[in-house]
Motif scaffolding. Structure first.
Motif, PDB file in Angstrom:
ATOM      1  N   TYR A 112     -21.532   7.934  -2.028  1.00 42.76           N
ATOM      2  CA  TYR A 112     -21.093   7.556  -0.857  1.00 42.76           C
ATOM      3  C   TYR A 112     -19.651   8.159  -0.854  1.00 42.76           C
ATOM      4  O   TYR A 112     -18.798   8.144  -1.839  1.00 42.76           O
ATOM      5  N   GLN A 113     -19.232   8.600   0.603  1.00 42.94           N
ATOM      6  CA  GLN A 113     -18.123   9.044   0.771  1.00 42.94           C
ATOM      7  C   GLN A 113     -17.161   7.882   0.798  1.00 42.94           C
ATOM      8  O   GLN A 113     -16.865   7.509   2.178  1.00 42.94           O
ATOM      9  N   ALA A 114     -16.479   7.518  -0.073  1.00 39.58           N
ATOM     10  CA  ALA A 114     -15.646   6.018  -0.076  1.00 39.58           C
ATOM     11  C   ALA A 114     -14.085   6.335  -0.408  1.00 39.58           C
ATOM     12  O   ALA A 114     -13.627   7.065  -1.225  1.00 39.58           O
ATOM     13  N   SER A 115     -13.215   5.608   0.471  1.00 44.34           N
ATOM     14  CA  SER A 115     -11.808   5.639  -0.154  1.00 44.34           C
ATOM     15  C   SER A 115     -11.342   4.172  -0.387  1.00 44.34           C
ATOM     16  O   SER A 115     -12.164   3.150  -0.059  1.00 44.34           O
ATOM     17  N   LEU A 116     -10.301   3.854  -0.820  1.00 44.29           N
ATOM     18  CA  LEU A 116      -9.982   2.491  -1.313  1.00 44.29           C
ATOM     19  C   LEU A 116      -8.233   2.400  -0.911  1.00 44.29           C
ATOM     20  O   LEU A 116      -7.302   3.272  -0.818  1.00 44.29           O
ATOM     21  N   LEU A 117      -7.805   1.295  -0.603  1.00 46.93           N
ATOM     22  CA  LEU A 117      -6.660   0.758  -0.367  1.00 46.93           C
ATOM     23  C   LEU A 117      -6.233  -0.539  -1.115  1.00 46.93           C
ATOM     24  O   LEU A 117      -6.970  -1.567  -0.717  1.00 46.93           O
ATOM     25  N   GLY A 118      -5.338  -0.436  -1.955  1.00 44.37           N
ATOM     26  CA  GLY A 118      -5.104  -1.675  -2.489  1.00 44.37           C
ATOM     27  C   GLY A 118      -3.726  -1.916  -3.247  1.00 44.37           C
ATOM     28  O   GLY A 118      -2.781  -1.245  -2.849  1.00 44.37           O
ATOM     29  N   THR A 119      -3.639  -3.046  -3.993  1.00 35.97           N
ATOM     30  CA  THR A 119      -2.124  -3.485  -4.507  1.00 35.97           C
ATOM     31  C   THR A 119      -1.706  -2.345  -5.267  1.00 35.97           C
ATOM     32  O   THR A 119      -0.640  -1.871  -5.694  1.00 35.97           O
ATOM     33  N   ILE A 120      -2.701  -1.828  -6.338  1.00 39.12           N
ATOM     34  CA  ILE A 120      -2.270  -0.572  -7.382  1.00 39.12           C
ATOM     35  C   ILE A 120      -2.354   0.593  -6.800  1.00 39.12           C
ATOM     36  O   ILE A 120      -1.325   1.537  -7.045  1.00 39.12           O
ATOM     37  N   GLU A 121      -3.181   1.149  -6.052  1.00 39.92           N
ATOM     38  CA  GLU A 121      -3.254   2.551  -5.633  1.00 39.92           C
ATOM     39  C   GLU A 121      -4.317   2.623  -4.308  1.00 39.92           C
ATOM     40  O   GLU A 121      -4.745   1.712  -3.740  1.00 39.92           O
ATOM     41  N   LYS A 122      -3.845   3.902  -3.755  1.00 42.21           N
ATOM     42  CA  LYS A 122      -4.627   4.247  -2.564  1.00 42.21           C
ATOM     43  C   LYS A 122      -5.532   5.407  -3.129  1.00 42.21           C
ATOM     44  O   LYS A 122      -4.993   6.506  -3.827  1.00 42.21           O
ATOM     45  N   ARG A 123      -6.529   5.400  -2.648  1.00 41.77           N
ATOM     46  CA  ARG A 123      -7.729   6.475  -3.045  1.00 41.77           C
ATOM     47  C   ARG A 123      -8.218   7.267  -1.814  1.00 41.77           C
ATOM     48  O   ARG A 123      -8.903   6.510  -0.903  1.00 41.77           O
ATOM     49  N   VAL A 124      -8.135   8.527  -1.482  1.00 41.74           N
ATOM     50  CA  VAL A 124      -8.585   9.236  -0.600  1.00 41.74           C
ATOM     51  C   VAL A 124      -9.780   9.960  -1.142  1.00 41.74           C
ATOM     52  O   VAL A 124      -9.344  10.975  -1.769  1.00 41.74           O
ATOM     53  N   LEU A 125     -11.006   9.513  -1.112  1.00 45.95           N
ATOM     54  CA  LEU A 125     -12.081  10.068  -1.812  1.00 45.95           C
ATOM     55  C   LEU A 125     -11.637   9.692  -3.475  1.00 45.95           C
ATOM     56  O   LEU A 125     -11.294   8.730  -3.864  1.00 45.95           O
ATOM     57  N   GLN A 126     -11.374  10.978  -4.120  1.00 44.73           N
ATOM     58  CA  GLN A 126     -10.987  10.794  -5.571  1.00 44.73           C
ATOM     59  C   GLN A 126      -9.721  11.124  -5.729  1.00 44.73           C
ATOM     60  O   GLN A 126      -9.039  10.791  -6.801  1.00 44.73           O
ATOM     61  N   ASP A 127      -8.842  11.442  -4.619  1.00 43.95           N
ATOM     62  CA  ASP A 127      -7.423  11.548  -4.629  1.00 43.95           C
ATOM     63  C   ASP A 127      -6.661  10.254  -4.923  1.00 43.95           C
ATOM     64  O   ASP A 127      -6.907   9.421  -3.952  1.00 43.95           O
ATOM     65  N   LYS A 128      -5.918  10.148  -5.545  1.00 45.08           N
ATOM     66  CA  LYS A 128      -5.264   8.718  -5.707  1.00 45.08           C
ATOM     67  C   LYS A 128      -3.519   8.945  -5.830  1.00 45.08           C
ATOM     68  O   LYS A 128      -3.018   9.964  -6.044  1.00 45.08           O
ATOM     69  N   SER A 129      -2.890   7.914  -5.189  1.00 47.53           N
ATOM     70  CA  SER A 129      -1.577   7.721  -4.880  1.00 47.53           C
ATOM     71  C   SER A 129      -1.254   6.430  -5.398  1.00 47.53           C
ATOM     72  O   SER A 129      -1.807   5.664  -4.807  1.00 47.53           O
ATOM     73  N   PRO A 130       0.078   6.151  -5.774  1.00 48.96           N
ATOM     74  CA  PRO A 130       0.629   4.548  -5.813  1.00 48.96           C
ATOM     75  C   PRO A 130       0.412   3.961  -4.307  1.00 48.96           C
ATOM     76  O   PRO A 130       0.663   4.592  -3.288  1.00 48.96           O
ATOM     77  N   SER A 131       0.053   2.590  -4.321  1.00 54.46           N
ATOM     78  CA  SER A 131       0.417   1.881  -3.179  1.00 54.46           C
ATOM     79  C   SER A 131       1.733   1.047  -3.147  1.00 54.46           C
ATOM     80  O   SER A 131       2.396   0.800  -4.358  1.00 54.46           O
ATOM     81  N   ARG A 132       2.429   0.697  -2.048  1.00 60.69           N
ATOM     82  CA  ARG A 132       3.442   0.055  -1.923  1.00 60.69           C
ATOM     83  C   ARG A 132       3.218  -1.268  -1.700  1.00 60.69           C
ATOM     84  O   ARG A 132       4.035  -2.193  -2.290  1.00 60.69           O
ATOM     85  N   LEU A 133       2.326  -1.783  -0.774  1.00 60.49           N
ATOM     86  CA  LEU A 133       2.097  -3.162  -0.691  1.00 60.49           C
ATOM     87  C   LEU A 133       0.484  -3.422  -0.773  1.00 60.49           C
ATOM     88  O   LEU A 133      -0.213  -2.435  -0.592  1.00 60.49           O
ATOM     89  N   THR A 134       0.259  -4.668  -0.975  1.00 61.49           N
ATOM     90  CA  THR A 134      -1.517  -4.882  -0.961  1.00 61.49           C
ATOM     91  C   THR A 134      -1.881  -4.470   0.384  1.00 61.49           C
ATOM     92  O   THR A 134      -3.157  -3.852   0.170  1.00 61.49           O
ATOM     93  N   THR A 135      -1.380  -4.793   1.300  1.00 60.58           N
ATOM     94  CA  THR A 135      -1.887  -4.139   2.726  1.00 60.58           C
ATOM     95  C   THR A 135      -0.882  -3.756   3.364  1.00 60.58           C
ATOM     96  O   THR A 135       0.047  -4.418   3.960  1.00 60.58           O
ATOM     97  N   ALA A 136      -0.661  -2.532   3.662  1.00 61.12           N
ATOM     98  CA  ALA A 136       0.505  -1.767   4.307  1.00 61.12           C
ATOM     99  C   ALA A 136       0.595  -2.101   5.767  1.00 61.12           C
ATOM    100  O   ALA A 136      -0.297  -2.897   6.385  1.00 61.12           O
ATOM    101  N   ASP A 137       1.697  -1.778   6.484  1.00 58.83           N
ATOM    102  CA  ASP A 137       1.730  -2.066   7.709  1.00 58.83           C
ATOM    103  C   ASP A 137       0.865  -1.468   8.735  1.00 58.83           C
ATOM    104  O   ASP A 137       0.335  -0.355   8.299  1.00 58.83           O
ATOM    105  N   PRO A 138       0.456  -1.850  10.000  1.00 55.97           N
ATOM    106  CA  PRO A 138      -0.464  -1.055  10.844  1.00 55.97           C
ATOM    107  C   PRO A 138      -0.215   0.412  10.975  1.00 55.97           C
ATOM    108  O   PRO A 138      -1.215   1.099  11.020  1.00 55.97           O
ATOM    109  N   ILE A 139       0.878   0.824  11.285  1.00 52.01           N
ATOM    110  CA  ILE A 139       1.116   2.322  11.321  1.00 52.01           C
ATOM    111  C   ILE A 139       0.779   2.923   9.974  1.00 52.01           C
ATOM    112  O   ILE A 139       0.009   4.104  10.145  1.00 52.01           O
ATOM    113  N   GLU A 140       1.153   2.404   8.897  1.00 48.58           N
ATOM    114  CA  GLU A 140       0.812   3.204   7.708  1.00 48.58           C
ATOM    115  C   GLU A 140      -0.937   3.003   7.382  1.00 48.58           C
ATOM    116  O   GLU A 140      -1.460   4.100   7.156  1.00 48.58           O
ATOM    117  N   LEU A 141      -1.456   1.999   7.820  1.00 52.78           N
ATOM    118  CA  LEU A 141      -2.720   1.696   7.759  1.00 52.78           C
ATOM    119  C   LEU A 141      -3.523   2.825   8.695  1.00 52.78           C
ATOM    120  O   LEU A 141      -4.296   3.407   8.027  1.00 52.78           O
TER     121      LEU A 141
END
Length: 495
Positions: free
Chosen positions: A130-159
């Motif tokens: 499945y083509q799935a991404s992730l947003l969480g406390t530890i990391e953001k995943r755009v499909l397989q590409d990952k980067s660190p997260s700043r907040l558990t749930t980002a502000d609406p603009i960042e989201l």
């Protein structure tokens, strides 16, 4: 979006100033404003965006959206609305082309377990192509590409920007953690969830919510926002598990390990190498350990089945899912542990967290297994926890190795001195300031089958020393030690 579309969308109370020639990006932080941007002033718990309107104008904002009547001489458009916070999420989505509407979104909320559940769901979906991404406390995943997260749930603009990035990359699913702060502040306004999951609720964030009822009510907002086509999954064993979904329009899946929910779960087998769980006649084998992780695993499975994934396929995938990085993460899961200790890395850096992890591992170990704990305490933080963590480690572990964590501006040896004061029998404690040496000591001198916990840093990939962040990953060091361990080392000086 052009100016007329913006006005129509905002439904303003009043408009003043000239029509702007161009419309830039939507900004909530005045420091990020560049010429032509829209600055929306939102009143927060600690600061009020209205106090930064003049700074936004100085930086070139062409449009100000606010909820207070203001008079400006500057050549700027002022749009006054009833509630900027209520508008922000929906407007942020609109500005990015409504990416949330193009995604099947899974939201996970609760005090504990959010990171593990979201990670497990993302792992299952990804392994099933499945083509799935992730947003969480530890990391953001755009499909397989990952980067660190700043907040558990980002502000609406960042989201909205993150969702746009995900849909542009081809994502069809988004699994995200949803914090109580985000729900209370309306950060998820404008987002429709296909599945919402409640893990549990315990004492936390009362500096913000003030009471447990307010904290719980913030979580409940996620489920009240669902529609009749959505699914609400809840842990019926939590005292608020049934209440949190009692007014949701969504279809409800409640489960329990204590004969309370619609679906009954059971731990069939559990040790330091994993668990076997049954839920609704489906058997799940997982490398994750501990009763708390049994709940996380079941929630992940039910989430995937609510999305239409075959339960047996999801259960098969769960055999190979490791959960969240640095959260009771077993380092040598793929290695032959017949001649090695079983090594876990966990983020536990507070007394309660350390006690939870150690008590879980102690329950799982056999009479012949030893439990070894490596930990330290961060500098420039609450000093009172240092002796408390020592007392906890000594109470649960057969052997304790005290080391440096993130000393920051403090002398690591002085931090360890503070920790040592909490031990009843300090002469039995190993003290190694160098964290690499401490990890190697634990791995090299523990007998095969022993359980080694390396606590405090978890997923972090650095040590913070005198203002510098130096690359350091407990998982890398532990794996390095395991790979270098040989037969001679195993036999000498084993505990």
């Amino acid at each position: 979006m052009n100016y007329q579309e913006l006005i129509s969308f905002c439904k303003p109370i009043s408009i003043s100033g000239p029509e702007p020639e161009t419309i830039g990006k939507l900004r909530q932080d005045s420091r990020e404003v560049v010429p032509g941007d829209i600055f929306i002033a939102v009143k927060g718990s600690k600061s009020d965006g209205h106090n930064f309107i003049h700074e936004a104008i100085e930086r070139g904002a062409g449009i100000i959206i606010c909820q207070k009547e203001i008079e400006l001489n500057e050549n700027v458009t002022v749009i006054t609305v009833k509630k900027t916070r209520k508008l922000l999420g929906k407007l942020a989505q609109k500005m990015e082309g409504n990416p949330a509407d193009k995604l099947k979104i899974i939201g996970v909320t609760g005090t504990n377990g959010k990171t593990t559940v979201t990670t497990l769901v993302w792992q299952i979906l990804t392994k099933l192509n499945y083509q799935a991404s992730l947003l969480g406390t530890i990391e953001k995943r755009v499909l397989q590409d990952k980067s660190p997260s700043r907040l558990t749930t980002a502000d609406p603009i960042e989201l909205a920007q993150a969702m746009k990035e995900m849909t542009d990359a081809g994502s069809e699913y988004l699994v995200m953690e949803v914090s109580s702060h985000a729900l209370d502040q309306g950060r998820t306004k404008g987002i429709s969830f296909q599945v919402a999951v409640f893990t549990n609720l315990s004492h936390d964030h009362l500096d913000y919510h003030e009471t447990m009822n307010e904290y719980a009510s913030a979580k409940k907002k996620l489920f009240n926002s669902l529609d009749s086509k959505s699914w609400a999954i809840t842990n019926a064993d939590d005292e608020r598990g049934e209440w949190i979904v009692n007014s949701t329009p969504a279809k409800i899946l409640s489960f329990s390990f204590e004969d309370k929910g619609l679906l009954q779960a059971k731990i069939l087998q559990s040790d330091a190498k994993g668990m076997t769980i049954s839920i609704d006649e489906t058997k799940i084998e997982t490398p994750l350990v501990g009763r708390f992780n049994a709940y996380n695993v079941v929630e992940a499975l039910l989430t995937c089945t609510a999305l239409g994934v075959d339960g047996k396929k999801a259960a098969e995938i769960l055999k190979h899912c490791t959960g969240a990085p640095g959260r009771m993460e077993r380092i040598n899961q793929e290695l032959d542990t017949s001649n090695e200790p079983i090594v876990f890395v966990d983020y536990a850096h507070t007394p309660n967290a350390l006690e939870n992890v150690l008590s879980t591992l102690r329950e799982l170990k056999t009479r012949h297994q030893k439990l070894v704990c490596v930990f330290g305490c961060g500098g420039d933080r609450d000093k009172s926890k240092r002796p408390k963590m020592a007392k906890i480690a000594e109470s649960y572990a057969n052997r304790v190795i005290v080391t440096s964590d993130n000393p920051r501006s403090e002398d690591p040896d002085l931090i360890i001195d503070d920790i040592m004061e909490g031990f009843k029998n300090p002469e039995n404690i190993t003290r190694l300031t160098n964290r690499r040496d401490a990890i190697h000591e634990a791995v090299f001198t523990s007998k095969a089958g022993s359980i080694v916990l390396i606590a405090g840093k978890g997923h972090e990939t650095y040590q913070e020393i005198n203002g510098d962040r130096i690359h350091f990953d407990d998982r890398e060091i532990a794996l390095e030690a395991l790979q270098k361990r040989d037969d001679t080392t195993k036999k000498e000086g084993a505990v």
